[in-house]
Design a protein around this motif. Structure first.
Motif: not given
Length: 130
Positions: A86-107
Motif C-alpha cells: 500500500l502507498i499513500p495514494e491508495d488512501t480513500a473510502v473503499y466501497s463494494c458494489a454488486s452488479g445489476g442484471q447485466n452482470t447476472y451469470l455473465r463472464g
C-alpha cells in the motif's frame, strides 16, 4: 432488502497490507459481478477491481495491478480485496458494489461503469501513512 457491508479498512503504514471484505445479505453475491471502487477526498470515485459472478474473470485498474487481488468465497457469500504494498495514494473510502442484471451469470460486463452496479455498500476507510 439487499445490503452490502464492507470491513477491514484501517490506518496502515507505507508498504503494509490490508484485506477488505464485502459481505452481502438479501442477495446471492456470487450470481452477479462485483466491483470495488474508491473515492479519495476531493476526487472522483474510481474503479479499483471487479470480478465476474464465477470468479473466472477479474479486472484491475492500472494503478493497483500487481498489488491488489480480488476474490470471492461462494460459501460465505463474500468478496475480498487483498491489498499489498500500500502507498499513500491508495488512501480513500473503499466501497463494494454488486452488479445489476447485466452482470447476472455473465463472464464479462462493463466493470468500470458505476451504472452496471445495482447495490452499494457504505464504504470502509483505508488510510496509508508515509
Amino acid at each position: 432488502q439487499v445490503q452490502l457491508a464492507e470491513s477491514g479498512g484501517g490506518l496502515v503504514q507505507f508498504g503494509a497490507s490490508l484485506r477488505l471484505a464485502c459481505a452481502a445479505s438479501g442477495r446471492t453475491l456470487s450470481s452477479y459481478g462485483t466491483g470495488w471502487f474508491r473515492q479519495a477526498p476531493g476526487k472522483e470515485r474510481e474503479f479499483v477491481a471487479a470480478i465476474s459472478w464465477s470468479g473466472a474473470s477479474t479486472w484491475y485498474a492500472e494503478s493497483v495491478k500487481g498489488r491488489f487481488t480480488i476474490s470471492r468465497d461462494h460459501a460465505k457469500n463474500a468478496v475480498y480485496l487483498q491489498m499489498n504494498s500500500l502507498i499513500p495514494e491508495d488512501t480513500a473510502v473503499y466501497s463494494c458494489a454488486s452488479g445489476g442484471q447485466n452482470t447476472y451469470l455473465r463472464g464479462s460486463f462493463y466493470h468500470t461503469d458505476p451504472s452496471e452496479y445495482a447495490y452499494w455498500g457504505q464504504g470502509t476507510q483505508v488510510t496509508v501513512s508515509s
